[in-house]
Design a protein around this motif. Structure first.
Motif, short mmCIF file in Angstrom:
data_model
loop_
_atom_site.label_atom_id
_atom_site.label_comp_id
_atom_site.label_asym_id
_atom_site.label_seq_id
_atom_site.Cartn_x
_atom_site.Cartn_y
_atom_site.Cartn_z
N ILE A 1 -22.29 -4.48 -12.34
CA ILE A 1 -21.21 -5.46 -12.26
C ILE A 1 -20.36 -5.21 -11.01
O ILE A 1 -20.03 -6.15 -10.27
CB ILE A 1 -20.35 -5.39 -13.53
CG1 ILE A 1 -21.18 -5.80 -14.76
CG2 ILE A 1 -19.11 -6.28 -13.40
CD1 ILE A 1 -20.46 -5.60 -16.07
N ALA A 2 -20.01 -3.95 -10.77
CA ALA A 2 -19.19 -3.63 -9.60
C ALA A 2 -19.95 -3.90 -8.30
O ALA A 2 -19.38 -4.41 -7.32
CB ALA A 2 -18.75 -2.17 -9.66
N SER A 3 -21.25 -3.58 -8.29
CA SER A 3 -22.05 -3.82 -7.09
C SER A 3 -22.14 -5.31 -6.79
O SER A 3 -22.08 -5.73 -5.62
CB SER A 3 -23.46 -3.25 -7.27
OG SER A 3 -23.40 -1.84 -7.47
N MET A 4 -22.31 -6.11 -7.85
CA MET A 4 -22.34 -7.56 -7.66
C MET A 4 -21.04 -8.04 -7.02
O MET A 4 -21.05 -8.85 -6.08
CB MET A 4 -22.55 -8.23 -9.02
CG MET A 4 -22.50 -9.75 -9.01
SD MET A 4 -20.84 -10.47 -9.07
CE MET A 4 -20.17 -9.74 -10.54
N VAL B 1 -10.20 0.55 -6.11
CA VAL B 1 -11.63 0.25 -6.24
C VAL B 1 -12.25 1.11 -7.33
O VAL B 1 -13.03 0.63 -8.16
CB VAL B 1 -12.35 0.46 -4.90
CG1 VAL B 1 -13.87 0.42 -5.09
CG2 VAL B 1 -11.94 -0.59 -3.90
N ALA B 2 -11.91 2.40 -7.35
CA ALA B 2 -12.43 3.29 -8.38
C ALA B 2 -11.99 2.84 -9.77
O ALA B 2 -12.77 2.88 -10.72
CB ALA B 2 -11.97 4.72 -8.11
N CYS B 3 -10.75 2.37 -9.89
CA CYS B 3 -10.28 1.87 -11.19
C CYS B 3 -11.08 0.65 -11.62
O CYS B 3 -11.42 0.50 -12.81
CB CYS B 3 -8.79 1.52 -11.08
SG CYS B 3 -7.70 2.94 -10.91
N SER B 4 -11.40 -0.23 -10.70
CA SER B 4 -12.18 -1.42 -11.05
C SER B 4 -13.58 -1.04 -11.51
O SER B 4 -14.13 -1.65 -12.44
CB SER B 4 -12.25 -2.38 -9.85
OG SER B 4 -13.03 -1.82 -8.80
N VAL B 5 -14.17 -0.02 -10.89
CA VAL B 5 -15.51 0.43 -11.30
C VAL B 5 -15.45 1.03 -12.70
O VAL B 5 -16.34 0.78 -13.54
CB VAL B 5 -16.08 1.43 -10.28
CG1 VAL B 5 -17.40 2.01 -10.78
CG2 VAL B 5 -16.27 0.77 -8.92
N VAL B 6 -14.42 1.81 -12.99
CA VAL B 6 -14.26 2.40 -14.32
C VAL B 6 -14.10 1.32 -15.37
O VAL B 6 -14.68 1.38 -16.47
CB VAL B 6 -13.07 3.38 -14.34
CG1 VAL B 6 -12.77 3.82 -15.77
CG2 VAL B 6 -13.36 4.59 -13.46
N ILE B 7 -13.31 0.29 -15.06
CA ILE B 7 -13.13 -0.84 -15.99
C ILE B 7 -14.48 -1.50 -16.28
O ILE B 7 -14.80 -1.82 -17.43
CB ILE B 7 -12.13 -1.86 -15.41
CG1 ILE B 7 -10.73 -1.26 -15.37
CG2 ILE B 7 -12.14 -3.14 -16.24
CD1 ILE B 7 -9.71 -2.14 -14.69
N GLY C 1 -10.88 -8.95 -15.66
CA GLY C 1 -9.88 -7.98 -15.22
C GLY C 1 -10.40 -7.07 -14.12
O GLY C 1 -9.68 -6.71 -13.18
N MET C 2 -11.69 -6.68 -14.25
CA MET C 2 -12.29 -5.86 -13.19
C MET C 2 -12.30 -6.61 -11.86
O MET C 2 -12.02 -6.03 -10.80
CB MET C 2 -13.72 -5.48 -13.60
CG MET C 2 -14.53 -4.76 -12.53
SD MET C 2 -15.50 -5.93 -11.54
CE MET C 2 -15.83 -4.92 -10.10
N GLY D 1 -10.28 -5.42 -8.52
CA GLY D 1 -10.92 -5.21 -7.24
C GLY D 1 -10.29 -6.04 -6.13
O GLY D 1 -10.14 -5.57 -4.99
N MET D 2 -9.88 -7.27 -6.46
CA MET D 2 -9.24 -8.10 -5.45
C MET D 2 -7.87 -7.55 -5.07
O MET D 2 -7.41 -7.74 -3.93
CB MET D 2 -9.11 -9.54 -5.97
CG MET D 2 -10.45 -10.23 -6.21
SD MET D 2 -11.53 -10.27 -4.79
CE MET D 2 -10.56 -11.26 -3.66
N ALA D 3 -7.21 -6.88 -6.02
CA ALA D 3 -5.90 -6.29 -5.72
C ALA D 3 -6.02 -5.14 -4.73
O ALA D 3 -5.02 -4.77 -4.09
CB ALA D 3 -5.24 -5.81 -7.00
N SER D 4 -7.21 -4.56 -4.60
CA SER D 4 -7.40 -3.45 -3.65
C SER D 4 -7.64 -3.93 -2.24
O SER D 4 -7.75 -3.12 -1.31
CB SER D 4 -8.59 -2.60 -4.11
OG SER D 4 -9.81 -3.32 -3.94
N LEU D 5 -7.73 -5.25 -2.04
CA LEU D 5 -8.14 -5.81 -0.76
C LEU D 5 -6.93 -6.09 0.15
O LEU D 5 -5.90 -6.58 -0.31
CB LEU D 5 -8.92 -7.11 -0.98
CG LEU D 5 -9.35 -7.89 0.26
CD1 LEU D 5 -10.39 -7.11 1.04
CD2 LEU D 5 -9.90 -9.26 -0.16
#
Length: 289
Positions: free
Chosen positions: A123-126, A147-153, A187-188, A192-196
């Motif tokens: 999912i994160a890779s996509m 980004v790490a938080c989004s991957v954990v989610i 939410g993930m 991820g968009m918030a990290s950009l």
């Protein structure tokens, strides 16, 4: 120059539709995964493959719809078509690996951890591969911690969804799990968009690629396929709704008499024979002759 990012250009419309698409793909995928645990081994790969395609396509459609609401002030955004659809392939393949692990090993601790980790990474890779497919006159930078938080989610959401699929507790259970999965995947995405952060180039050349509107028609193939598959599966296999293995009724099983209880009751409550009634009348009233 630092660019101004707007992830909600259309207000709540894109997040809501994206969430519904994630739930739709999740519901069909989890139901197919649950059904695969109730059929023979020869039919299991087909159910698992259908579930993998549904979940992968659902989260990809969610991502793309959400990205339609993403904009950078003063910077046109285009998409590289091969890269965008490659992200779909990554999602389906990696989700498929996780689904097949749980489908064959069961909802055990090791299988859930392995399958959930692979599915979450898919999912994160996509998501980040789809972001790499954006063509704009700017540089993208990501906050590593976010980004790490989004991957954990994504990993936690995938593990929870696969656990729910392995419970085989009926249609409503899968619907509830898909709602939670849709919320977590959406939410993930926005985590991820918030990290950009975007650094716009001044005086750069125009970029080439397809606009988000140009990819709307191909993107709609996924939701339409979900509706067709869901309708076909429910019509052909009603046990998708019941959530249990198909069993033949007792009266159709060879060697078992049909309705023994009804026959037994009929034997005790059968009306008296007409000849017996006549004989009884003759014995009771001989003096009337």
């Amino acid at each position: 120059m630092h660019g101004t990012i707007d992830g909600f250009s259309y207000g709540i419309v894109t997040p809501l539709v994206a969430y519904l698409m994630a739930c739709l793909g999740g519901a069909l995928g989890l139901r197919c995964t649950s059904r695969s645990l109730l059929v023979s081994h020869s039919r299991r790969p087909a159910w698992l493959a259908l579930g993998s395609a549904a979940i992968g396509s659902g989260i990809w459609t969610m991502h793309f719809i959400a990205m339609m609401g993403f904009s950078v002030e003063g910077v046109p955004i285009h998409y590289d078509r091969p890269m965008t659809f490659a992200s779909l392939g990554v999602a389906v393949v990696m989700v498929g690996v996780g689904v097949f692990i749980v489908g064959y090993k069961g909802a055990t601790g090791t299988a859930l951890f392995t399958g959930g980790t692979i599915t979450g990474l898919g999912i994160a890779s996509m998501h980040y591969l789809g972001m790499a497919g954006m063509e704009l006159n700017a540089d993208l930078e990501y906050n590593t911690v976010v980004v790490a938080c989004s991957v954990v989610i994504a990993m936690v959401a995938a593990t929870a969804a696969l656990w729910a699929a392995g419970q085989v507790r009926g249609f409503l259970w899968s619907v509830g799990a898909s709602l939670v999965m849709g919320l977590a995947v959406t939410g993930m995405h926005y985590t991820g968009m918030a990290s950009l952060s975007v650094h716009v180039h001044t005086g750069g050349t125009d970029v080439v690629g397809d606009s988000a509107a140009g990819l709307v028609a191909p993107m709609l193939i996924g939701p339409l396929a979900f509706l067709l598959l869901a309708g076909a599966v429910v019509v052909v296999d009603p046990m998708m709704i019941m959530g249990g293995p198909a069993q033949a009724p007792v009266e159709h099983k060879p060697g078992v008499p049909a309705h023994p209880a009804v026959r037994h009751a009929a034997a005790h409550h059968s009306p008296p024979h007409p000849r017996r009634r006549q004989e009884r009348r003759g014995i009771r009233a001989p003096q009337n002759r």
